[in-house]
Design an enzyme around this catalytic site. Structure first.
Site, PDB file in Angstrom:
ATOM      1  N   LYS A  32      40.284  84.587  52.427  1.00  0.00           N
ATOM      2  CA  LYS A  32      40.358  84.700  50.971  1.00  0.00           C
ATOM      3  C   LYS A  32      41.568  83.930  50.469  1.00  0.00           C
ATOM      4  CE  LYS A  32      44.030  87.713  50.796  1.00  0.00           C
ATOM      5  NZ  LYS A  32      45.346  87.384  50.204  1.00  0.00           N
ATOM      6  N   MET A 116      47.322  82.530  60.887  1.00  0.00           N
ATOM      7  CA  MET A 116      47.986  83.826  60.952  1.00  0.00           C
ATOM      8  C   MET A 116      49.250  83.777  60.099  1.00  0.00           C
ATOM      9  SD  MET A 116      47.516  84.696  65.007  1.00  0.00           S
ATOM     10  CE  MET A 116      48.445  86.225  64.823  1.00  0.00           C
ATOM     11  N   GLY A 118      49.348  83.492  56.949  1.00  0.00           N
ATOM     12  CA  GLY A 118      49.172  82.488  55.909  1.00  0.00           C
ATOM     13  C   GLY A 118      48.812  83.040  54.552  1.00  0.00           C
ATOM     14  N   GLY A 119      48.634  84.367  54.448  1.00  0.00           N
ATOM     15  CA  GLY A 119      48.248  84.958  53.172  1.00  0.00           C
ATOM     16  C   GLY A 119      46.772  84.830  52.858  1.00  0.00           C
ATOM     17  N   GLY A 121      44.370  86.561  54.650  1.00  0.00           N
ATOM     18  CA  GLY A 121      43.678  87.801  54.999  1.00  0.00           C
ATOM     19  C   GLY A 121      42.943  87.805  56.315  1.00  0.00           C
ATOM     20  N   GLY A 122      43.334  86.961  57.258  1.00  0.00           N
ATOM     21  CA  GLY A 122      42.578  86.855  58.508  1.00  0.00           C
ATOM     22  C   GLY A 122      42.446  88.152  59.275  1.00  0.00           C
ATOM     23  N   GLY A 123      43.557  88.832  59.532  1.00  0.00           N
ATOM     24  CA  GLY A 123      43.492  90.080  60.285  1.00  0.00           C
ATOM     25  C   GLY A 123      42.700  91.146  59.562  1.00  0.00           C
ATOM     26  N   SER A 124      42.881  91.225  58.242  1.00  0.00           N
ATOM     27  CA  SER A 124      42.143  92.209  57.443  1.00  0.00           C
ATOM     28  C   SER A 124      40.650  91.915  57.446  1.00  0.00           C
ATOM     29  CB  SER A 124      42.666  92.213  56.003  1.00  0.00           C
ATOM     30  OG  SER A 124      44.001  92.644  55.950  1.00  0.00           O
ATOM     31  N   SER A 125      40.304  90.625  57.342  1.00  0.00           N
ATOM     32  CA  SER A 125      38.896  90.254  57.357  1.00  0.00           C
ATOM     33  C   SER A 125      38.261  90.553  58.711  1.00  0.00           C
ATOM     34  CB  SER A 125      38.750  88.770  57.026  1.00  0.00           C
ATOM     35  OG  SER A 125      37.388  88.402  56.924  1.00  0.00           O
ATOM     36  N   ASP A 157      44.271  94.887  52.227  1.00  0.00           N
ATOM     37  CA  ASP A 157      43.262  93.868  51.949  1.00  0.00           C
ATOM     38  C   ASP A 157      41.905  94.167  52.586  1.00  0.00           C
ATOM     39  OD1 ASP A 157      45.100  92.446  50.497  1.00  0.00           O
ATOM     40  OD2 ASP A 157      45.428  90.886  52.000  1.00  0.00           O
TER      41      ASP A 157
END
Length: 299
Positions: A32, A116, A118-119, A121-125, A157
């Site tokens: 995102k 990672m 980067g803002g 949302g990778g981990g949240s997604s 997120d």
């Protein structure tokens, strides 16, 4: 009849993600961008009150899941230096497991493409995709609202990615209203630095009193990212990326950073911008999405 219909819908949704002969199914976890991010206040417990528009984009991690015959949950390719039990995908599976009607387990593999720290949302997604996919694979069939409540325990997120649509986001990130955004392309730079979100929110220089705005009539061009000045002061490479990208249009940081982006009128324009990125910078093109591909996995 309702339960039969529900089962048919669940099966048809899974048909789009067939299993390999070894039993693995691959599911997307999209990134995102925050089109803007305002900090409008602070709760008594220290959490900040936000307003933002979250935009899904087609940069995706891939989550591979394989059902097990026991109740084991195993991450097969954990990130170096990260305890698998601390990984958000494992935590998501463990959080959902008690709601399964029978004993269930899962093997997990993750292919990372979203930067990672980067803002984006990778981990949240990743965590949201595990919750959505296992909601069907384990026949849990929790509602979207219930999954979002579970997801909030993993991170602010996560509920957005379960919500599954672009959204005007409020509260600490848990209040979402569907928000239609135009189809467009983004040129994105990753400054290759990791920004500590807690450090930014603790910084005394952070603006915490931006006036609240209404979704109706929202003009994104008149907004900003309140976290950006603090992130820039902590990480000069973000400032360098913003300065370079701004020659092609208004540039802005997403989330707490470190990625920055500008909106492009076409894919060819976005491709042109990224083709000109200096060697010391990393850039890529992302296309806007209107909904999450797993949106049918929760009602």
């Amino acid at each position: 009849m309702a339960s039969v219909t529900h089962s048919v819908l669940a099966a048809s949704a899974l048909d789009h993600f067939p299993a390999t002969p070894q039993g693995w199914r691959s599911f997307p976890a999209p990134a995102k961008l925050n089109l803007f991010l305002h900090v409008i206040g602070r709760r008594a417990d220290g959490y900040h009150l936000l307003q933002s528009v979250f935009q899904l984009v087609d940069l995706k991690d891939t989550i591979e899941l394989r059902l097990r015959d026991d109740d084991g949950i195993e991450h097969h390719n954990p990130l170096p230096g990260v305890n698998p039990e601390d990984d958000l995908t494992v935590r998501a599976a463990r959080l959902l497991q008690p709601f399964a009607p029978i004993t269930c387990g899962v093997d997990i593999r993750v292919t990372k493409r979203i930067p990672m720290g980067g803002g984006m949302g990778g981990g949240s997604s990743d965590a949201a995709t595990v919750l959505l996919a296992l909601n069907r694979l384990w026949n849990v069939n929790l509602s979207r609202k219930s999954l979002m409540e579970l997801g909030l325990k993993l991170g602010a997120d996560v509920p957005f990615f379960i919500f599954g649509r672009n959204a005007f986001v409020e509260g600490v990130g848990e209040i979402m209203t569907a928000y239609d955004t135009p189809d467009c392309w983004f040129a994105v730079l990753h400054p290759q630095v990791h920004v500590s979100t807690p450090a930014i929110f603790k910084d005394e220089r952070l603006t915490r009193d931006t006036p609240s705005i209404k979704m109706r009539g929202l003009n994104v061009a008149a907004t900003r990212n309140d976290l950006q000045p603090v992130a820039v002061s902590q990480q000069p490479r973000i400032a360098e990326s913003l300065e370079w990208l701004s020659q092609f249009g208004p540039a802005r940081m997403t989330g707490s950073g470190s990625c920055v982006f500008t909106i492009c009128a076409s894919q060819s324009e976005a491709d042109r911008v990224v083709s000109l990125v200096p060697e010391e910078m990393t850039g890529f093109v992302a296309r806007s999405l209107q909904k999450h591909e797993l949106s049918e996995f929760a009602d």
